[in-house]
Scaffold this motif. Structure first.
Motif, mmCIF file in Angstrom:
data_model
loop_
_atom_site.group_PDB
_atom_site.id
_atom_site.type_symbol
_atom_site.label_atom_id
_atom_site.label_comp_id
_atom_site.label_asym_id
_atom_site.label_seq_id
_atom_site.Cartn_x
_atom_site.Cartn_y
_atom_site.Cartn_z
ATOM 1 N N LYS A 87 0.847 -1.192 0.000
ATOM 2 C CA LYS A 87 0.000 0.000 0.000
ATOM 3 C C LYS A 87 0.885 1.246 0.000
ATOM 4 C CE LYS A 87 -3.887 1.808 2.646
ATOM 5 N NZ LYS A 87 -4.678 1.677 3.850
ATOM 6 N N SER A 88 0.534 2.214 -0.832
ATOM 7 C CA SER A 88 1.320 3.444 -0.876
ATOM 8 C C SER A 88 1.128 4.235 0.414
ATOM 9 C CB SER A 88 0.928 4.298 -2.086
ATOM 10 O OG SER A 88 -0.428 4.652 -2.006
ATOM 11 N N SER A 89 2.106 5.065 0.724
ATOM 12 C CA SER A 89 2.032 5.872 1.940
ATOM 13 C C SER A 89 1.732 7.324 1.575
ATOM 14 C CB SER A 89 3.351 5.794 2.713
ATOM 15 O OG SER A 89 4.381 6.453 2.002
ATOM 16 N N TRP A 90 1.248 8.073 2.523
ATOM 17 C CA TRP A 90 0.972 9.498 2.280
ATOM 18 C C TRP A 90 2.238 10.330 2.318
ATOM 19 C CZ3 TRP A 90 -3.062 11.210 -0.046
ATOM 20 C CH2 TRP A 90 -4.247 10.491 0.013
ATOM 21 N N THR A 91 3.248 9.858 3.019
ATOM 22 C CA THR A 91 4.478 10.634 3.151
ATOM 23 C C THR A 91 5.559 10.229 2.149
ATOM 24 O OG1 THR A 91 5.414 9.079 4.738
ATOM 25 C CG2 THR A 91 4.085 10.912 5.630
ATOM 26 N N SER A 93 7.518 7.772 2.625
ATOM 27 C CA SER A 93 8.626 7.166 3.368
ATOM 28 C C SER A 93 8.771 5.673 3.065
ATOM 29 C CB SER A 93 8.458 7.399 4.864
ATOM 30 O OG SER A 93 7.224 6.868 5.313
ATOM 31 N N SER A 94 7.667 4.972 2.913
ATOM 32 C CA SER A 94 7.746 3.544 2.592
ATOM 33 C C SER A 94 8.291 3.327 1.182
ATOM 34 C CB SER A 94 6.369 2.890 2.711
ATOM 35 O OG SER A 94 5.930 2.926 4.050
ATOM 36 N N GLU A 95 7.965 4.232 0.281
ATOM 37 C CA GLU A 95 8.418 4.107 -1.098
ATOM 38 C C GLU A 95 9.932 4.247 -1.219
ATOM 39 O OE1 GLU A 95 4.075 5.108 -1.362
ATOM 40 O OE2 GLU A 95 5.732 5.568 -0.030
#
Length: 134
Positions: A87-91, A93-95
């Motif tokens: 799942k993509s992150s809003w910030t 940071s995970s990407e």
């Protein structure tokens, strides 16, 4: 004269005990470009923020052009985009972990290559279109 050969790959990573699979595409230089400018280089192309519609397909033309110059080019979909799991992150940071995983994968599969990381920004293209009146 041969064309660019493409190959699909899956880059796996673990985060927080969860397995994530990233869909990647390799653009391999034609044999005629083997001694070209990009010999010994892998270019990892990173699409813009997925929440804004970013995906690896947006970088296909760039990857193909680089391969014609002798660069091995890799595009990939970050987590939550198309065939990539997670799942993509809003910030974003995970990407960042996605980018690191793809660079590590490239280093493992092409150990004699140097890696060049290239990013694409939706804001950049918006500014280009605005200035060109498109």
């Amino acid at each position: 004269m041969g064309g660019v050969e493409t190959e699909y790959a899956t880059v796996a990573l673990q985060e927080g005990g969860k397995a994530i699979s990233l869909s990647a595409r390799l653009f391999k230089p034609p044999t005629t470009a083997a001694e070209g400018t990009g010999k010994g280089w892998t270019v990892v192309l990173v699409h813009q923020y997925s929440v804004l519609g970013g995906c690896q397909a947006l970088l296909k033309g760039t990857a193909n052009s680089l391969a014609l110059k002798g660069f091995l080019s890799i595009t990939f979909d970050m987590r939550g985009v198309k065939r990539s799991t997670g799942k993509s992150s809003w910030t974003g940071s995970s990407e960042v972990q996605d980018v690191i995983a793809v660079c590590n994968w490239a280093a493992q599969h092409y150990p004699s290559h140097r890696i060049l990381l290239v990013g694409s920004s939706a804001d950049f293209w918006h500014q280009v279109e605005e200035r060109l009146g498109v």
